[in-house]
Scaffold this motif. Structure first.
Motif, short mmCIF file in Angstrom:
data_model
loop_
_atom_site.label_atom_id
_atom_site.label_comp_id
_atom_site.label_asym_id
_atom_site.label_seq_id
_atom_site.Cartn_x
_atom_site.Cartn_y
_atom_site.Cartn_z
N ASP A 201 0.85 -1.20 0.00
CA ASP A 201 0.00 0.00 0.00
C ASP A 201 0.88 1.25 0.00
O ASP A 201 1.99 1.23 0.53
CB ASP A 201 -0.89 0.02 1.25
CG ASP A 201 -1.92 -1.10 1.24
OD1 ASP A 201 -2.41 -1.44 0.14
OD2 ASP A 201 -2.22 -1.63 2.32
N ARG A 202 0.37 2.33 -0.56
CA ARG A 202 1.13 3.58 -0.57
C ARG A 202 0.20 4.75 -0.24
O ARG A 202 -0.99 4.73 -0.53
CB ARG A 202 1.80 3.80 -1.93
CG ARG A 202 0.87 3.86 -3.09
CD ARG A 202 1.61 4.01 -4.42
NE ARG A 202 0.67 3.95 -5.53
CZ ARG A 202 0.26 2.82 -6.12
NH1 ARG A 202 0.73 1.65 -5.71
NH2 ARG A 202 -0.61 2.84 -7.10
N LYS A 203 0.80 5.75 0.37
CA LYS A 203 0.08 6.99 0.64
C LYS A 203 1.05 8.16 0.49
O LYS A 203 2.27 7.98 0.52
CB LYS A 203 -0.51 6.98 2.05
CG LYS A 203 0.51 6.99 3.18
CD LYS A 203 -0.17 7.08 4.53
CE LYS A 203 0.87 7.13 5.66
NZ LYS A 203 0.23 7.27 6.98
N VAL A 204 0.50 9.34 0.32
CA VAL A 204 1.32 10.53 0.14
C VAL A 204 1.65 11.14 1.50
O VAL A 204 0.77 11.31 2.35
CB VAL A 204 0.57 11.57 -0.73
CG1 VAL A 204 1.37 12.86 -0.86
CG2 VAL A 204 0.29 10.98 -2.11
N VAL A 205 2.92 11.46 1.71
CA VAL A 205 3.37 12.10 2.95
C VAL A 205 4.33 13.23 2.60
O VAL A 205 4.84 13.31 1.48
CB VAL A 205 4.08 11.11 3.90
CG1 VAL A 205 3.14 9.99 4.31
CG2 VAL A 205 5.34 10.55 3.27
N SER A 206 4.61 14.09 3.56
CA SER A 206 5.58 15.16 3.32
C SER A 206 6.98 14.55 3.26
O SER A 206 7.29 13.59 3.99
CB SER A 206 5.51 16.21 4.42
OG SER A 206 6.21 15.81 5.57
N ILE A 207 7.84 15.11 2.43
CA ILE A 207 9.18 14.58 2.29
C ILE A 207 9.99 14.80 3.55
O ILE A 207 10.85 14.00 3.90
CB ILE A 207 9.89 15.17 1.05
CG1 ILE A 207 11.18 14.39 0.77
CG2 ILE A 207 10.14 16.66 1.21
CD1 ILE A 207 11.82 14.68 -0.57
N ASP A 208 9.73 15.88 4.27
CA ASP A 208 10.45 16.13 5.51
C ASP A 208 10.14 15.05 6.53
O ASP A 208 11.03 14.51 7.19
CB ASP A 208 10.09 17.51 6.07
CG ASP A 208 11.06 17.97 7.14
OD1 ASP A 208 12.24 18.18 6.82
OD2 ASP A 208 10.64 18.12 8.30
N GLU A 209 8.87 14.70 6.65
CA GLU A 209 8.45 13.62 7.55
C GLU A 209 9.10 12.31 7.14
O GLU A 209 9.62 11.55 7.98
CB GLU A 209 6.93 13.49 7.51
CG GLU A 209 6.37 12.31 8.31
CD GLU A 209 4.88 12.10 8.06
OE1 GLU A 209 4.41 10.96 8.27
OE2 GLU A 209 4.20 13.06 7.68
N ASN A 210 9.10 12.03 5.84
CA ASN A 210 9.67 10.79 5.33
C ASN A 210 11.16 10.71 5.60
O ASN A 210 11.68 9.67 6.01
CB ASN A 210 9.41 10.68 3.83
CG ASN A 210 10.05 9.45 3.21
OD1 ASN A 210 11.18 9.48 2.75
ND2 ASN A 210 9.32 8.35 3.21
N TYR A 211 11.87 11.81 5.36
CA TYR A 211 13.32 11.80 5.54
C TYR A 211 13.69 11.49 6.99
O TYR A 211 14.53 10.62 7.26
CB TYR A 211 13.93 13.15 5.14
CG TYR A 211 15.43 13.19 5.34
CD1 TYR A 211 16.29 12.73 4.35
CD2 TYR A 211 15.99 13.64 6.53
CE1 TYR A 211 17.67 12.73 4.53
CE2 TYR A 211 17.37 13.65 6.73
CZ TYR A 211 18.19 13.20 5.73
OH TYR A 211 19.56 13.18 5.92
N HIS A 212 13.08 12.19 7.93
CA HIS A 212 13.43 12.00 9.33
C HIS A 212 13.06 10.62 9.84
O HIS A 212 13.81 9.99 10.59
CB HIS A 212 12.80 13.10 10.19
CG HIS A 212 13.44 14.44 9.99
ND1 HIS A 212 14.73 14.71 10.38
CD2 HIS A 212 12.97 15.59 9.43
CE1 HIS A 212 15.04 15.97 10.09
NE2 HIS A 212 13.99 16.51 9.50
N LEU A 213 11.88 10.10 9.42
CA LEU A 213 11.48 8.76 9.81
C LEU A 213 12.43 7.72 9.23
O LEU A 213 12.86 6.78 9.91
CB LEU A 213 10.06 8.47 9.36
CG LEU A 213 9.55 7.04 9.62
CD1 LEU A 213 9.56 6.72 11.11
CD2 LEU A 213 8.15 6.86 9.04
#
Length: 221
Positions: A201-213
């Motif tokens: 499954d995929r969903k759209v998230v902010s890149i800043d959130e993605n990078y830090h996670l």
């Protein structure tokens, strides 16, 4: 610290080389418009001459979208890719202005994959571009410098590089993203459960959130 006048070289600009690559590009690309004041500020912060393709791309573009926006090369920032290269790196590769980090983030893709120039912390190959992939959670050298990376983005076999992760209808899905968003996948791509990409499954998230996670999961922050 060099002045803007010292950093801008109109006679021997690296942009001439980039334009040459673009004339015969195999992959689709869009040059995003720059804001002159913002471009000047980003170049000053980067302290990179426009003689180089990196300095030229920072100063001449708001960024470059490759392959329908699947891959984003950072410039000085534009509404569609509202992240200047130095602005994006602050809090990631460096904390304080003027500080030299161990790498410089230069591009990313919609999978949450990150490209960076290694300055010592990513591996042994100083000056080479490294890629951080979501399916490995590791930085891996692409065995090339920035100029060769940009040439590859415009002319290389991007389809082969990403063939495992492009799904039916990806062009339409990517067209709805802005440059500050990526797709997040579940199960995570680095897990065994994600081996069949069709069931992820995929969903759209902010890149800043993605990078830090992502860096937290990789144990790098």
């Amino acid at each position: 610290m060099k002045s803007l006048k010292e950093l801008i070289d109109t006679a021997g600009s690296g942009w001439n080389l980039v334009e040459k690559w673009m004339k015969n590009a195999n992959n689709s690309y869009v040059i995003l418009p720059r804001h002159p004041k913002r471009a000047d500020e980003e170049l000053l912060r980067a302290q990179i001459s426009t003689k180089s393709p990196l300095g030229a791309i920072i100063h001449q573009t708001g960024g470059i979208l490759i392959d329908g926006g699947w891959l984003r090369i950072l410039g000085s920032g534009s509404p569609q890719l509202n992240r200047g290269i130095m602005d994006w790196n602050k809090g990631k590769s460096f904390e304080k202005e003027g500080e030299k980090g161990g790498f410089l983030l230069i591009a990313d893709d919609v999978l949450g994959g990150y490209f960076a120039i290694n300055a010592g912390t990513l591996g042994e190959e100083i000056g080479h571009v490294y890629y951080f992939a979501q399916d490995t959670l590791q930085w891996e050298s692409l065995e090339c410098g920035y100029s060769d990376f940009v040439y590859w983005a415009l002319n290389g076999d991007i389809r082969q590089f990403y063939e495992t992760f492009k799904w039916k209808g990806w062009t339409e899905d990517v067209s709805h993203l802005d440059g500050n968003q990526v797709f997040s996948f579940y199960p995570f791509l680095w897990t065994a459960q994600a081996s069949d990409f069709r069931k992820v499954d995929r969903k759209v998230v902010s890149i800043d959130e993605n990078y830090h996670l992502t860096m937290e999961l990789a144990g790098q922050k």
